[in-house]
Scaffold this active site. Sequence first.
Site, mmCIF file in Angstrom:
data_model
loop_
_atom_site.group_PDB
_atom_site.id
_atom_site.type_symbol
_atom_site.label_atom_id
_atom_site.label_comp_id
_atom_site.label_asym_id
_atom_site.label_seq_id
_atom_site.Cartn_x
_atom_site.Cartn_y
_atom_site.Cartn_z
ATOM 1 N N LYS A 110 7.373 5.830 -3.772
ATOM 2 C CA LYS A 110 6.994 6.043 -5.234
ATOM 3 C C LYS A 110 6.768 7.769 -5.457
ATOM 4 O O LYS A 110 6.903 8.036 -6.633
ATOM 5 C CB LYS A 110 5.551 5.376 -5.207
ATOM 6 C CG LYS A 110 5.508 3.969 -4.938
ATOM 7 C CD LYS A 110 6.371 3.108 -5.849
ATOM 8 C CE LYS A 110 5.993 1.550 -5.701
ATOM 9 N NZ LYS A 110 6.698 1.017 -4.694
HETATM 10 C C1 LIG Z 1 7.158 -0.068 -4.264
HETATM 11 C C2 LIG Z 1 7.480 -0.041 -2.727
HETATM 12 C C3 LIG Z 1 8.763 -1.325 -2.737
HETATM 13 C C4 LIG Z 1 9.354 -2.081 -3.712
HETATM 14 O O1 LIG Z 1 10.021 -1.364 -4.607
HETATM 15 P P1 LIG Z 1 10.407 -2.055 -5.794
HETATM 16 O O2 LIG Z 1 10.806 -0.691 -6.877
HETATM 17 O O3 LIG Z 1 8.984 -2.473 -6.547
HETATM 18 O O4 LIG Z 1 11.211 -3.046 -5.675
HETATM 19 C C5 LIG Z 1 9.187 -1.256 -1.148
HETATM 20 N N1 LIG Z 1 8.505 -0.531 -0.314
HETATM 21 C C6 LIG Z 1 7.577 0.248 -0.521
HETATM 22 C C7 LIG Z 1 6.963 1.164 0.770
HETATM 23 C C8 LIG Z 1 7.094 0.412 -1.795
HETATM 24 O O5 LIG Z 1 5.957 1.277 -1.863
#
Ligand SMILES: *Cc1c(COP(=O)(O)O)cnc(C)c1O
Length: 476
Positions: free
Chosen positions: A119
């Site tokens: 993120k």
């Molecule tokens: C947010 C997240 C995901 C999923 O990503 P999306 O864009 O919501 O599909 C997978 N793994 C981790 C560690 C995340 O923080």
Amino acid sequence: MPDQTNEIRYVSTRGTAPSLGFEDVMLTGLARDGGLYVPDAWPRIAPSEIGALSGLSYAEVATRIMKPYIGSDIPESEFEGLVEAAYATFSHSAVAPLVELAPNQWVLELFHGPTLAFKDVAMQLLARLMDRALTKRGRRATIVGATSGDTGGAAIEAFAGLKAIEIFILHPHGRVSDVQRRQMTSCDAENVHNIAVEGTFDDCQALVKALFNDLERRDRLSLAGVNSINWARIMAQTVYYFTSAVALGAPERTVSFCVPTGNFGDVFAGYAASRMGLPVGRLVIATNTNDILARTLKTGRYEPKDVVATSSPSMDIQVSSNFERLIFEAAGRDGDRVCTLMKALADDGNFTLAESELTAMSDLFLSEAVNEKDVGETIGSVARETGYVCDPHTAVGIAAARRVARREEPMVTLATAHPAKFPDAVAAATGSSPGMPERLQQRLGAEEHYDVIANDYDTLTEFIESRTRAIQEPAT
Ligand SMILES: *Cc1c(COP(=O)(O)O)cnc(C)c1O
């Protein structure tokens, strides 16, 4: 007058909200008709331009790939500076390095940012872009976001201390990992407010959606969204598909990706990269036990069930918001059709895609659901066979990738979190705890700040209104 005819505008997946330019879309988040913004046309990057990305730094590639989406909203040199600063917060010089597990089996590490989850890649840039846009307009904004774990920490880290922004992050009380909670709640910046909601992530997301659909309040609070529906986040996430594919031989070579998926933002960025001209073979939607997307791709029927808590909490999602963007594409960009399906979902709790829509998706996408036993076994077997230690989210991806990989084509699994964020799951599978980076260790000892509230809309709005400094006084 500058020629604006080639500038991208953004349109809503539900067809009726006004089209907007980049900065307005970024500050708005959800469209006023309840839809999600998408570019009115996909910018194309020619094969020669893709080839020319080879050897450039991550920030340089990022600037080139994102430029068409931003148009003239931000002067080029200023944009370059923001991108540079965003990726200077990463601890690895490549920002998103590739690791080879076996021939044609790769892992793309997206967790070298400040909170050790992917993120950060989007959030570090989004915070800088938003702060610039608001400051330029002499405005303040209230950010309200829901998190299943990592978004909140990444957002708080990126927005803490910014003058133009007040940030409220909702997380499901008791349903995020200890490390994830502490990463959010250990921030003592005045503009940061952590809210633990007595409910699930989907409840948190529903509260935030309700707030954004409360248009009068939305204006008064100057609401802005940073959840994965924010177009600027998707845009920032398209970049690493380019850097990694180019490193593996694109545009001459086709590369497939396997993406641990929750809200469908990350994998939709892969779709966007493909529409921009990157030769993407297949996009694998890897889900955990919460397999709504795997079921939908197999049967055409989209039907949320109860959320099950797993070792990969950031993927414990049954209402996958960004999937609406893919439906819009698969339905030939027909906003009325999207409205019909979303109404069916609200009224009946499910909808069924048309054969043509499902076929359009299956051209590029496939999906695999990975259960908890397979997650643990994958963490263990990858560690034993290759020495590589991965977190449970990444393990969902690797397990799915191994099921569907084709020998002759590179398959890149996105590594979305650092194993140190999930020490218990890793220790259970490998017998030893992953080393904890110093950056994380320092944060986890600090005092926590958060409020617990009921899963109730009025309670939430009261909480926010009494604390935000971004209330717009009516114009006099
Ligand atoms: C947010 C997240 C995901 C999923 O990503 P999306 O864009 O919501 O599909 C997978 N793994 C981790 C560690 C995340 O923080």
